[in-house]
Design a protein around this motif. Sequence first.
Motif, PDB file in Angstrom:
ATOM      1  N   VAL A 266      30.425  48.768 -56.944  1.00 29.47           N
ATOM      2  CA  VAL A 266      31.549  49.433 -57.604  1.00 29.47           C
ATOM      3  C   VAL A 266      32.635  48.424 -57.960  1.00 29.47           C
ATOM      4  O   VAL A 266      32.687  47.314 -57.418  1.00 29.47           O
ATOM      5  CB  VAL A 266      32.171  50.525 -56.705  1.00 29.47           C
ATOM      6  N   CYS A 267      33.488  48.837 -58.880  1.00 28.56           N
ATOM      7  CA  CYS A 267      34.788  48.183 -59.032  1.00 28.56           C
ATOM      8  C   CYS A 267      35.835  49.212 -58.628  1.00 28.56           C
ATOM      9  O   CYS A 267      35.603  50.416 -58.740  1.00 28.56           O
ATOM     10  CB  CYS A 267      35.017  47.670 -60.450  1.00 28.56           C
ATOM     11  N   ALA A 268      36.972  48.747 -58.152  1.00 27.42           N
ATOM     12  CA  ALA A 268      37.924  49.687 -57.562  1.00 27.42           C
ATOM     13  C   ALA A 268      39.355  49.218 -57.741  1.00 27.42           C
ATOM     14  O   ALA A 268      39.655  48.018 -57.676  1.00 27.42           O
ATOM     15  CB  ALA A 268      37.635  49.866 -56.073  1.00 27.42           C
ATOM     16  N   LEU A 269      40.228  50.186 -57.949  1.00 28.00           N
ATOM     17  CA  LEU A 269      41.670  49.976 -57.854  1.00 28.00           C
ATOM     18  C   LEU A 269      42.038  50.144 -56.387  1.00 28.00           C
ATOM     19  O   LEU A 269      41.857  51.219 -55.818  1.00 28.00           O
ATOM     20  CB  LEU A 269      42.408  51.005 -58.705  1.00 28.00           C
ATOM     21  N   VAL A 270      42.516  49.083 -55.758  1.00 29.76           N
ATOM     22  CA  VAL A 270      42.816  49.138 -54.326  1.00 29.76           C
ATOM     23  C   VAL A 270      44.325  49.167 -54.114  1.00 29.76           C
ATOM     24  O   VAL A 270      45.104  48.718 -54.956  1.00 29.76           O
ATOM     25  CB  VAL A 270      42.196  47.943 -53.566  1.00 29.76           C
ATOM     26  N   ASN A 271      44.724  49.702 -52.977  1.00 29.52           N
ATOM     27  CA  ASN A 271      46.149  49.781 -52.633  1.00 29.52           C
ATOM     28  C   ASN A 271      46.561  48.525 -51.865  1.00 29.52           C
ATOM     29  O   ASN A 271      47.099  48.595 -50.762  1.00 29.52           O
ATOM     30  CB  ASN A 271      46.407  51.042 -51.812  1.00 29.52           C
ATOM     31  N   GLY A 272      46.301  47.375 -52.468  1.00 32.27           N
ATOM     32  CA  GLY A 272      46.496  46.099 -51.802  1.00 32.27           C
ATOM     33  C   GLY A 272      45.235  45.677 -51.075  1.00 32.27           C
ATOM     34  O   GLY A 272      44.315  46.470 -50.856  1.00 32.27           O
ATOM     35  N   GLY A 273      45.174  44.391 -50.699  1.00 35.70           N
ATOM     36  CA  GLY A 273      44.059  43.908 -49.897  1.00 35.70           C
ATOM     37  C   GLY A 273      42.939  43.246 -50.656  1.00 35.70           C
ATOM     38  O   GLY A 273      41.935  42.863 -50.058  1.00 35.70           O
ATOM     39  N   GLY A 274      43.083  43.058 -51.972  1.00 38.31           N
ATOM     40  CA  GLY A 274      41.980  42.539 -52.768  1.00 38.31           C
ATOM     41  C   GLY A 274      41.684  41.061 -52.578  1.00 38.31           C
ATOM     42  O   GLY A 274      40.546  40.628 -52.768  1.00 38.31           O
ATOM     43  N   TYR A 275      42.689  40.263 -52.181  1.00 37.57           N
ATOM     44  CA  TYR A 275      42.479  38.820 -52.008  1.00 37.57           C
ATOM     45  C   TYR A 275      41.849  38.568 -50.637  1.00 37.57           C
ATOM     46  O   TYR A 275      42.458  37.976 -49.742  1.00 37.57           O
ATOM     47  CB  TYR A 275      43.810  38.079 -52.076  1.00 37.57           C
ATOM     48  N   ALA A 276      40.614  38.999 -50.477  1.00 33.80           N
ATOM     49  CA  ALA A 276      39.961  38.917 -49.175  1.00 33.80           C
ATOM     50  C   ALA A 276      38.453  39.042 -49.358  1.00 33.80           C
ATOM     51  O   ALA A 276      37.968  39.361 -50.446  1.00 33.80           O
ATOM     52  CB  ALA A 276      40.472  40.032 -48.261  1.00 33.80           C
ATOM     53  N   GLU A 277      37.729  38.804 -48.273  1.00 35.50           N
ATOM     54  CA  GLU A 277      36.269  38.943 -48.332  1.00 35.50           C
ATOM     55  C   GLU A 277      35.835  40.402 -48.264  1.00 35.50           C
ATOM     56  O   GLU A 277      34.747  40.749 -48.734  1.00 35.50           O
ATOM     57  CB  GLU A 277      35.631  38.143 -47.193  1.00 35.50           C
ATOM     58  N   PHE A 278      36.672  41.265 -47.682  1.00 39.91           N
ATOM     59  CA  PHE A 278      36.397  42.699 -47.608  1.00 39.91           C
ATOM     60  C   PHE A 278      37.684  43.453 -47.912  1.00 39.91           C
ATOM     61  O   PHE A 278      38.778  43.003 -47.555  1.00 39.91           O
ATOM     62  CB  PHE A 278      35.887  43.100 -46.217  1.00 39.91           C
ATOM     63  N   ALA A 279      37.562  44.604 -48.559  1.00 39.58           N
ATOM     64  CA  ALA A 279      38.740  45.409 -48.889  1.00 39.58           C
ATOM     65  C   ALA A 279      38.369  46.884 -48.850  1.00 39.58           C
ATOM     66  O   ALA A 279      37.251  47.269 -49.211  1.00 39.58           O
ATOM     67  CB  ALA A 279      39.279  45.044 -50.266  1.00 39.58           C
ATOM     68  N   CYS A 280      39.315  47.709 -48.428  1.00 35.64           N
ATOM     69  CA  CYS A 280      39.125  49.162 -48.428  1.00 35.64           C
ATOM     70  C   CYS A 280      39.672  49.751 -49.722  1.00 35.64           C
ATOM     71  O   CYS A 280      40.691  49.280 -50.256  1.00 35.64           O
ATOM     72  CB  CYS A 280      39.839  49.798 -47.234  1.00 35.64           C
ATOM     73  N   ALA A 281      39.007  50.796 -50.208  1.00 42.05           N
ATOM     74  CA  ALA A 281      39.457  51.476 -51.419  1.00 42.05           C
ATOM     75  C   ALA A 281      39.231  52.970 -51.269  1.00 42.05           C
ATOM     76  O   ALA A 281      38.210  53.391 -50.700  1.00 42.05           O
ATOM     77  CB  ALA A 281      38.691  50.970 -52.636  1.00 42.05           C
ATOM     78  N   PRO A 282      40.143  53.809 -51.752  1.00 46.19           N
ATOM     79  CA  PRO A 282      39.886  55.246 -51.792  1.00 46.19           C
ATOM     80  C   PRO A 282      38.640  55.516 -52.643  1.00 46.19           C
ATOM     81  O   PRO A 282      38.473  54.906 -53.712  1.00 46.19           O
ATOM     82  CB  PRO A 282      41.138  55.820 -52.458  1.00 46.19           C
ATOM     83  N   GLN A 283      37.783  56.407 -52.183  1.00 44.08           N
ATOM     84  CA  GLN A 283      36.563  56.680 -52.937  1.00 44.08           C
ATOM     85  C   GLN A 283      36.855  57.154 -54.358  1.00 44.08           C
ATOM     86  O   GLN A 283      36.087  56.892 -55.289  1.00 44.08           O
ATOM     87  CB  GLN A 283      35.700  57.710 -52.217  1.00 44.08           C
ATOM     88  N   THR A 284      38.000  57.827 -54.548  1.00 46.39           N
ATOM     89  CA  THR A 284      38.346  58.374 -55.852  1.00 46.39           C
ATOM     90  C   THR A 284      38.845  57.313 -56.824  1.00 46.39           C
ATOM     91  O   THR A 284      39.004  57.588 -58.020  1.00 46.39           O
ATOM     92  CB  THR A 284      39.423  59.456 -55.704  1.00 46.39           C
ATOM     93  N   GLN A 285      39.119  56.098 -56.335  1.00 46.52           N
ATOM     94  CA  GLN A 285      39.584  55.015 -57.194  1.00 46.52           C
ATOM     95  C   GLN A 285      38.495  53.985 -57.454  1.00 46.52           C
ATOM     96  O   GLN A 285      38.754  52.900 -57.964  1.00 46.52           O
ATOM     97  CB  GLN A 285      40.826  54.357 -56.585  1.00 46.52           C
ATOM     98  N   CYS A 286      37.259  54.341 -57.101  1.00 42.82           N
ATOM     99  CA  CYS A 286      36.112  53.486 -57.376  1.00 42.82           C
ATOM    100  C   CYS A 286      35.394  53.973 -58.631  1.00 42.82           C
ATOM    101  O   CYS A 286      35.343  55.173 -58.910  1.00 42.82           O
ATOM    102  CB  CYS A 286      35.129  53.508 -56.206  1.00 42.82           C
ATOM    103  N   LEU A 287      34.832  53.042 -59.363  1.00 45.60           N
ATOM    104  CA  LEU A 287      34.063  53.347 -60.560  1.00 45.60           C
ATOM    105  C   LEU A 287      32.774  52.537 -60.538  1.00 45.60           C
ATOM    106  O   LEU A 287      32.725  51.427 -59.989  1.00 45.60           O
ATOM    107  CB  LEU A 287      34.866  53.002 -61.813  1.00 45.60           C
TER     108      LEU A 287
END
Length: 325
Positions: free
Chosen positions: A85-106
């Motif tokens: 997926v690609c995702a709009l995340v609420n911060g945290g993208g500059y990392a090896e792992f990041a959490c994203a709301p399922q509804t903001q993934c495409l």
Amino acid sequence: MKYIHFQRPGDADVLQLSDMPTPTPSTGEVLIRVAAAGVNRPDVLQRRGLYPAPVDASPVLGLEVAGEIVACGEGVTQWRVGDKVCALVNGGGYAEFACAPQTQCLPIPASLTLVEAATLPETFFTVWHNLFQRARLAEGETLLVHGGSSGIGTTAIQLAAAKGIQVFATAGSAEKCAACEQLGARKAIDYRAVDFVDATKQLTHGRGVDVILDMVGDDYIQRNISAAARDGRIVNIAFLNGSKVTVDFMPVMLKRLTLTGSTLRAQSAAVKETIAQELQTNVWPLIEQQKIKPIIAARFPLAQAAAAHRLMESSQHIGKIVLCN
């Protein structure tokens, strides 16, 4: 995991590669092994201390990622481990792992790599929301995009042109203007050499443009009002040159103009979910058909985030800048 950390606001050199525990996805979230993360102007502002993260968001930089889902939080029904997926995340993208709301993934468009897909969420969410939801841009209208060679600009030009809109753009060099025209702008205006108000009036036979997308601010605010057509809509998404100006509002009344704007990060989860759904329906097919393509200016390893920020601040790039793991 590795991530990019800074202890205090400052110039790009404050960014350092560091270690922190891998996050655990909360209810409704997925954990993504990040293949790549987009670099955006809000990241630079946050690093400078001018755009603090919301209290409920990760303080780590990075608003968009692409990669593989490796864990799902409670209540996740839209995705499974192993999905890319690609995702709009609420911060945290500059990392090896990041959490994203399922509804903001495409889903990853079939025509794109993970690195290319990492450039989509922040710019496409922003452009779709501001041009098509807020400004109600419609087929057959005219659009002026300031900063046409930026990540937002290259996205707006391509998307609007694919939707049957006549696009004009401003950019700061002949090379950048040529790039804008190659992406679908009918005419790109070198703002260093030509007054964009006069140019757009000439290009529209004195009528002006229906919608203006501005990230500059300052004296552009009054000049946008002059360049707008009757019943035009002006959308501000940033104020790189300043937000406090003296403005003559008489033309706003006489032309029946609409002045609006927004920031993406402060939008509610429900709004972001709606944007994601509309993107998948209205825009992802255009990417699949290769009518729209990501424009990547440069790729950097995660550890070289400082170099990526320096390039962003130089404004020498055309398109998006990406950090890769």
